[in-house]
Write an enzyme that holds these catalytic residues in place. Structure first.
Site, short mmCIF file in Angstrom:
data_model
loop_
_atom_site.label_atom_id
_atom_site.label_comp_id
_atom_site.label_asym_id
_atom_site.label_seq_id
_atom_site.Cartn_x
_atom_site.Cartn_y
_atom_site.Cartn_z
N GLU A 1 0.83 -1.21 0.00
CA GLU A 1 0.00 0.00 0.00
C GLU A 1 0.87 1.26 0.00
O GLU A 1 0.76 2.12 0.87
CB GLU A 1 -0.97 -0.03 1.18
CG GLU A 1 -1.89 -1.25 1.11
CD GLU A 1 -2.97 -1.32 2.18
OE1 GLU A 1 -2.73 -0.83 3.29
OE2 GLU A 1 -4.05 -1.85 1.87
N ASP B 1 -8.16 -9.14 3.70
CA ASP B 1 -7.84 -8.09 4.65
C ASP B 1 -8.91 -8.03 5.74
O ASP B 1 -9.75 -7.13 5.71
CB ASP B 1 -7.75 -6.75 3.90
CG ASP B 1 -7.34 -5.60 4.79
OD1 ASP B 1 -6.89 -5.86 5.92
OD2 ASP B 1 -7.46 -4.44 4.35
N GLU C 1 -12.40 -2.85 12.13
CA GLU C 1 -12.42 -2.07 10.90
C GLU C 1 -13.59 -2.47 9.98
O GLU C 1 -14.39 -1.63 9.59
CB GLU C 1 -11.09 -2.24 10.15
CG GLU C 1 -11.05 -1.53 8.82
CD GLU C 1 -9.71 -1.64 8.11
OE1 GLU C 1 -8.78 -2.25 8.65
OE2 GLU C 1 -9.62 -1.10 7.00
C1 GCU Z 1 -5.98 -2.32 5.83
C2 GCU Z 1 -6.34 -1.02 6.47
C3 GCU Z 1 -5.21 -0.06 6.49
C4 GCU Z 1 -3.96 -0.72 7.05
C5 GCU Z 1 -3.67 -2.00 6.31
C6 GCU Z 1 -2.53 -2.80 6.89
O1 GCU Z 1 -5.81 -2.13 4.45
O2 GCU Z 1 -7.45 -0.46 5.82
O3 GCU Z 1 -5.59 1.05 7.25
O4 GCU Z 1 -2.88 0.12 6.96
O5 GCU Z 1 -4.80 -2.83 6.36
O6 GCU Z 1 -2.80 -3.87 7.46
O7 GCU Z 1 -1.38 -2.42 6.78
#
Ligand code: GCU
Length: 611
Positions: free
Chosen positions: A235, A314, A342
């Site tokens: 990400e 996730d 979440e």
């Molecule tokens: C999910 C989440 C993010 C987090 C990511 C992770 O995508 O929405 O906020 O950073 O997981 O586990 O790194």
């Protein structure tokens, strides 16, 4: 925060301030229970382990320094819950029982639903030592022994935790130490670049030197730091891929830097293409972790732990176990769970997780992993976990981190007894049953048949059937007028082939695939007849209607319970169930309307579905 709100409700309100060791804490806790004639005998080499013996009216608890602490909590809990003490040596399944906080230095908590950070505010450490001690006590009482204090998404300012803020980190570590809890820090793979180096290439000698020096400084300040948590190439975070290196190259370079200090690198395996073109039906996000890490199996250093989320996506409401967890044989693995809700109701909707964890450990032998981690659900809210009942997830996590075979009924039963000791047996059972079924209820109105990702993008609360459909995140259901789901069988994306038999065969065949996972593995026509004789579309409708009705029933149960709860809890619980009901109604109507419009198929019971 006050002990009276959580599972230490019958403990002394606070402990003396200057307790130096876990044994001191154990003695201080026992002092509040003079009826318990327990003598502590320290046997250093036992570490976390303990043994309880009784002779006549006297009891003896033998254990290592932390073992005495865990044994003491076990003894007091057994006394309060009127349960027998186990015989023989008790030892934890996992030496590292980790809690990952996603706290930013600003005080904001990523995916936090319990208020602001307990550790940070305005770019610095800022906390109330009494609250930290209370938190430490809660964590120790359920065996958590590692706390990563900062977010895995290490943004620029958080690098200061390894620089000018190190003395403050050391002070915080000192507060946790008497409770047998050691800290970790999330670190930024690109830190050398932020310090002026031209590269963060793990094979570059200058980069290696940078990390060796950094590790020395960090461990000088906090000698018992467990290590670093790393989110790399995930990400948009920097990582070894930028330099054409593997994740073993990256993790091992850091591991070698921390090794002289006994440090560990916890390397997260949350790596996937987050810029996928939705037109591309060949790339399948759940395949990513296995594809990335299986070829590296056996090439990680001994002090690297690969931390893999429980499912391949996730933290959705329902996912199969990650095949990487099942398949890697020569790598130290940790499973990562998510306590912060979440996708599971954001500490507004009730979602008790132990039943979900039991299912995970049904498919994953506890011995396949060497450690366990969970993303924390804590914050500065008065009850520390947002919703008073969300405490069962924190407490329960500690229970399974010690013994993954602990039954959900036992966890929830004990938690209810410890938290609300004055409930009569009938009301106690009402609460216990409500918690036990809460996950299934939530699943019905949000994601039946594993119809995940129909959630409002980014905030992840509330329905949005196509919210993630045309985005780059690899999260598709591809619903059309005839069918929904992604074919992940051997004839589709081939994801199922990542599983060892017999799971592979079970999931491959829609007739043997559990209904709750059907749309994770299969693309199905709405008129397919499922194992219970209903069509797929009818199951989607039915589950959404039932889910809402079951929330109404939960609300009725809560109204019976509410007058018996402490006033603060009563207020929180009652205000949140109203929001949960509104949420369930919205999910029911939005998702049912969406499929009704697409398919044109009527509900056989003629209930109200909007056009
Ligand atoms: C999910 C989440 C993010 C987090 C990511 C992770 O995508 O929405 O906020 O950073 O997981 O586990 O790194």
């Amino acid at each position: 925060m006050n002990a009276n709100h959580l599972w230490l409700s019958q403990f002394a309100d606070c402990l003396p301030e200057h307790l130096a060791t876990p044994m001191d804490v154990a003695l201080a806790e026992l002092a509040a229970f003079p009826d318990l004639p327990v003598a502590l005998r320290l046997q250093e080499d036992l570490g976390d382990q303990w043994r309880w013996e009784q002779s006549g009216t006297m009891e003896q608890l033998t254990g290592g320094m932390t073992g005495l602490l865990y044994g003491t909590y076990a003894r007091i809990f057994a006394h309060l819950a009127r349960q027998p003490m186990p015989s023989g040596v008790q030892s934890p399944a996992y030496p590292l029982r980790m809690l990952n906080c996603w706290d930013n230095l600003s005080g904001n908590v990523e995916r936090g639903y319990a208020g602001r950070s307990l550790f940070f505010e305005n770019g610095a450490l800022a906390y109330d030592p009494a609250r930290i001690r209370m938190l430490a006590r809660l964590l120790a009482s359920c065996s958590v022994n590692v706390l990563c204090i900062n977010n895995v998404n290490v943004i620029q300012e958080a690098q200061r935790l390894m620089e000018d803020l190190l003395p403050d980190v050391a002070e915080l570590a000192a507060l946790f130490r008497p409770f047998g809890i050691r800290l970790m820090l999330s670190c930024d793979f690109a830190l050398p670049v932020r310090h002026g180096l031209s590269t963060a290439d793990p094979l570059d000698p200058q980069v290696q030197k940078f990390w060796n020096d950094r590790a020395e400084k960090v461990w000088h300040a906090v000698p018992d730091l467990v290590g670093f948590v790393v989110k790399a190439d995930s990400e948009h975070r920097p990582g070894p891929f930028t330099y054409g290196r593997t994740h073993a190259d990256g993790a091992n370079m850091l591991a070698r830097a921390v090794k002289p200090f006994g440090g560990t690198i916890v390397w997260r395996a949350f790596v996937y293409n987050c810029q996928q073109d939705w037109r591309d039906t060949m790339t399948d996000r759940p395949k990513a972790a296995y594809d990335t890490y299986m070829p590296l199996d056996g090439s990680f250093d001994d002090n690297v732990i690969l931390q893999i989320k429980n499912g391949p996506f996730d933290f959705q409401v329902r996912e199969p176990v990650s095949p990487a967890l099942l398949s890697m044989q020569h790598t130290h693995l940790a499973m990562e769970l998510q306590l912060t809700q979440e996708y599971t109701g954001q500490q507004i909707d009730i979602f008790s997780m132990p039943p979900m964890w039991e299912e995970i450990f049904h498919d994953l032998s506890p011995a396949r992993i060497c450690s366990i981690a969970a993303v924390a659900n804590i914050g500065r809210d008065s009850c520390i976990v947002g919703h008073p009942f969300a405490a069962v997830n924190l407490y329960g996590y500690g229970c399974i981190a010690w013994n993954p075979c602990t039954k959900p009924e036992e966890i929830i039963d004990t938690w209810c007894t410890l938290t609300y000791p004055s409930l009569c047996p009938e009301k106690h059972d009402l609460l216990k049953n409500l918690l036990l079924r809460s996950r299934r209820v939530y699943e019905k109105y949000t994601a039946p048949l594993s119809l995940c990702w129909m959630v409002v993008p980014s905030i992840h609360y509330g329905p949005s059937p196509e919210g993630y459909e045309f985005t780059p995140w690899g999260t598709f259901n591809r619903a059309d007028r005839n069918a929904v789901g992604v074919d992940r069988t051997s004839k589709g994306t081939g994801y199922v082939l990542q599983y060892p038999a017999p799971l592979r065969d079970l999931y491959e065949n829609p007739r043997t695939c559990p209904d709750v996972l059907l749309l994770f593995f299969h693309r199905m026509r709405y008129d397919t007849i499922l194992s219970d004789g209903r069509t797929l579309i009818q199951r989607i409708y039915d589950d959404h209607f039932e889910g809402y009705e079951e929330v109404e029933a939960m609300e009725q149960d809560l109204y019976q319970l509410a007058p018996l709860l402490p006033p603060e809890d009563r207020e929180q619980v009652c205000s949140r169930i109203i929001l949960q009901k509104a949420n369930a109604r919205e999910w029911r109507d939005v998702v049912n309307t969406f499929f009704h419009r697409l398919s044109g198929i009527e509900d056989v019971h003629n209930r109200k579905i909007y056009d």
